[in-house]
Design a protein around this motif. Structure first.
Motif, short mmCIF file in Angstrom:
data_model
loop_
_atom_site.label_atom_id
_atom_site.label_comp_id
_atom_site.label_asym_id
_atom_site.label_seq_id
_atom_site.Cartn_x
_atom_site.Cartn_y
_atom_site.Cartn_z
N VAL A 151 -5.28 54.02 40.85
CA VAL A 151 -6.51 53.34 40.41
C VAL A 151 -6.40 51.83 40.66
O VAL A 151 -7.38 51.17 41.02
CB VAL A 151 -6.78 53.63 38.90
CG1 VAL A 151 -8.02 52.88 38.42
CG2 VAL A 151 -6.96 55.12 38.70
N GLY A 152 -5.17 51.29 40.50
CA GLY A 152 -4.96 49.86 40.72
C GLY A 152 -5.31 49.46 42.14
O GLY A 152 -6.21 48.63 42.37
N PRO A 153 -4.59 50.07 43.17
CA PRO A 153 -4.95 49.73 44.55
C PRO A 153 -6.42 49.99 44.88
O PRO A 153 -7.03 49.27 45.68
CB PRO A 153 -4.03 50.63 45.38
CG PRO A 153 -2.89 50.94 44.48
CD PRO A 153 -3.42 50.94 43.09
N LEU A 154 -6.99 51.06 44.23
CA LEU A 154 -8.41 51.36 44.50
C LEU A 154 -9.30 50.19 44.08
O LEU A 154 -10.23 49.81 44.78
CB LEU A 154 -8.85 52.61 43.72
CG LEU A 154 -8.74 53.94 44.47
CD1 LEU A 154 -9.22 55.08 43.59
CD2 LEU A 154 -9.53 53.90 45.77
N SER A 155 -9.00 49.62 42.90
CA SER A 155 -9.81 48.49 42.42
C SER A 155 -9.65 47.30 43.37
O SER A 155 -10.59 46.56 43.62
CB SER A 155 -9.40 48.10 41.00
OG SER A 155 -8.16 47.42 41.02
N THR A 156 -8.42 47.17 43.92
CA THR A 156 -8.19 46.07 44.88
C THR A 156 -9.01 46.29 46.14
O THR A 156 -9.59 45.36 46.70
CB THR A 156 -6.70 45.99 45.22
OG1 THR A 156 -5.97 45.93 44.01
CG2 THR A 156 -6.38 44.77 46.06
#
Ligand code: ADP
Length: 618
Positions: A151-156
């Motif tokens: 989810v972190g990289p997705l938000s990035t």
């Protein structure tokens, strides 16, 4: 202290300095939202850098797990601040993408707090000491990765998409400045964001033995954002300098203008028509006798004018407001102490879509010129009067004779009445008849004296509507006995439908008197049968009347037709040569023309025109 601590502390301080700087600019109200977003982003970056340092120096697994758990809060704030900055500063980026970034990053924080030990690790199994550059040892977490980690990289990625989209919008707007910003800003954000996220992923996966460098990676982004803001700030400062220089230049040219105006003794004024406020230089206020602190409205300005000029000036201003916008007038100003000065004013109105906005103008004190004009006018009136008296002097013989007639009649009637009354039986009816005759003769004498008095009067020139036929008749009455004495026959041809003219009765009588006496003089050597005078009035044009005095004298030589109007031109022994000059001045002042010509049958004709006054009746 280890170099890692020094470096990361410096990074955090730099971020905080940036934050403080832009917080200060925000407080000044310069691009407040963009600067506030930037200050928040820089603070978040400082916190992240601090947490990274704490993670490297973590003494236990729990400590490291907690740091990594809460690290997603400043990251959320940083992401949202970047989105805010792009929206406020560049006015670009799709709102739904912005929301996606916020929601995904918010979700990452929630997952970090609720799943595993944090968003990175399901469970941290150990702390691996890593020696960097051979001297400094830091702790790196080892353990099983959290499946929600993605989810972190997705938000990035969402943030990168948002920034790219905003960059495209800026590019499409097409200004050189916009395109430059689009490239510099979007490429730096995307490059360093992906670096930070990729590096973090590799560290977490145990591929790279390195400290987290999110704070470090964001320094260039902060630089890019700060550069953008400073660029505008510097530009504003540059503009402010330029403005100052322009203002100084303006002040200088204003000084030059007021110097020139004062050298030329000009007073400048400006009338704000919309707000009805008149600005004027101090000199102009002094000219109007208005105190420096007083607000001047148009009505106020009119109130200081002479009673006789007020309506004329108001009409003149109204005309220029409705017409071509040019205003020109001469008027008198009355000071509180009763002093009167003459002012000549000229102005030009500025219009906006046909609506008058303001009138700019200059005024000049023309009192001296007016006084000189007045003196000249007085002298001219004096001369005209003298000439009139002179003309009447020429008539004195016949006038005395004319007066003698009623006086003699009165005398003989009075003697007859005495005789009647001396009788024993006086016939009262007879006496009454005699008295009636005395009264009528007395009136006749009175009328002659009255006509003379009018001509001898030294009054002011007064132009009033008058019937020229009546003027002609009055003059002929005055000359009646003179004409009879000289055996001159008079032909009178008066246009009964003659329009009214605006004129000074006495002056026009003077002109006719002069022309008729000249005609009589010209015929003095002619045979008695040839002494024919003709006086004619007619309409020369729709708005012009013509009066002609013709004689049967020798006429005027063609070369003298104009020179007879020159001062001191005379062919008479006793002549002054001023009569026709004065007549021409009088007729010119009445906006008419006096000319001479010779008639085909012999003799001269002197004729003058006068403008008719339409719609005015006597
Ligand atoms: P003045 O009567 O003192 O000579 P005026 O200005 O009245 O001065 O006349 C100037 C001259 O114009 C006269 O001397 C005369 O020569 C000439 N003049 C004026 N009216 C006539 C006329 N009707 N016929 C011929 N000459 C005329």
């Amino acid at each position: 202290m280890s170099w890692i601590t020094v470096l990361w502390s410096m990074l955090a301080s730099a971020c905080l300095t940036f934050a403080l700087l832009h917080l200060f600019i925000w407080a000044k109200g310069i691009q407040p939202w963009a600067n506030l977003s930037f200050a928040v982003a820089a603070t978040a970056a400082a916190v992240i850098t601090g947490m990274e340092l704490m993670a490297m120096r973590a003494a236990s697994i729990e400590q490291l797990a907690m740091i990594l758990r809460w690290a997603h809060l400043p990251v959320l704030i940083l992401w949202v601040a970047i989105v805010g900055f792009v929206r406020c500063y560049f006015d670009a980026g799709r709102p739904w993408l912005a929301w996606t970034v916020g929601i995904l990053r918010g979700l990452a924080l929630i997952l970090s707090l609720t799943t595993g030990q944090n968003l990175f690790f399901d469970e941290i199994t150990g702390l691996k000491p890593v020696t960097i550059l051979g001297s400094d040892t830091i702790s790196i977490a080892e353990g099983t990765l959290n499946p929600w980690y993605v989810v972190g990289p997705l938000s990035t990625l969402a943030l990168a998409g948002f920034v790219l989209d905003a960059a495209f919008t800026m590019w499409r707007r097409g200004t050189d400045n916009g395109r430059r910003r689009a490239i510099i800003f979007s490429s730096s954000i995307i490059f360093f964001m992906l670096t930070a996220v990729g590096h973090t992923a590799l560290v977490n996966a145990g591929v790279l033995d390195s400290p987290y460098i999110v704070g470090l990676s964001f320094m260039p982004i902060l630089f890019a954002m700060s550069y953008e803001l400073s660029h505008d700030l510097f530009h504003s400062v540059q503009l402010a300098h330029q403005l100052q220089a322009n203002e100084a230049e303006l002040r200088l040219s204003e000084q030059r203008m007021s110097l020139a105006a004062s050298a030329a003794d000009l007073r400048l004024w400006e009338w704000d028509i919309v707000h009805d406020e008149i600005w004027s230089t101090d000199k102009q206020r002094m000219l109007f006798g208005i105190a420096l602190s007083e607000k001047i409205s148009f009505e106020h300005f009119l109130s200081v004018l002479h009673d006789e000029d007020r309506e004329r000036v108001r009409l003149s201003v109204e005309k220029s407001l409705k017409g071509n916008g040019h205003f020109e007038s001469e008027y008198r100003i009355v000071y509180p102490d009763g002093r009167i000065i003459w002012v000549a004013a000229r102005g030009r109105i500025e219009f906006d879509n046909g609506q008058p906005l303001r009138m700019l103008g200059v005024s000049i004190d023309i009192t001296r010129r007016k006084q000189a004009e007045l003196e000249v006018q007085q002298q001219r009136n004096e001369l005209t009067h003298l000439s009139r008296v002179n003309l009447l002097g020429e008539l004195s013989g016949s006038l005395a004779h004319e007066l003698n007639q009623p006086l003699a009649a009165i005398l003989s009637n009075a003697q007859a009445a005495q005789r009647f009354l001396a009788r024993d039986k006086a016939d009262i009816a007879e006496v009454l008849d005699i008295l009636k005759d005395i009264v009528s003769e007395d009136r006749r004498a009175g009328a002659i004296i009255q006509r003379l008095r009018i001509l001898l009067r030294k009054g002011e020139v007064r132009r009033l509507p008058l019937d020229v036929n009546k003027v002609v008749k009055d003059v002929l009455k005055l000359l009646q006995s003179d004409l009879v004495n000289q055996s001159i026959t008079v032909t009178i041809d008066l246009d009964q439908k003659l329009p009214v003219v605006n004129g000074d009765r006495v002056q026009l009588q003077q002109v006719l008197l002069n022309l008729i006496l000249n005609a009589c003089e010209a015929m003095s050597r002619s045979k008695t049968s040839n002494r024919q005078l003709s006086v004619r009035t007619e309409r020369a044009d729709t708005d012009l009347i013509k009066v002609s005095v013709g004689d049967r004298g020798p006429g005027i030589s063609p070369e003298s037709l104009e020179s007879i109007f020159q001062p001191f031109f005379t062919t008479k022994k006793q002549g002054m040569g001023l009569g026709l000059t004065i007549c021409r001045n009088i007729i010119s002042a009445h906006e008419g023309q006096l000319r001479a010509s010779n008639s085909v049958g012999g003799g001269a004709v002197l004729h003058f025109t006068l403008p008719a006054s339409p719609g005015v009746s006597v």
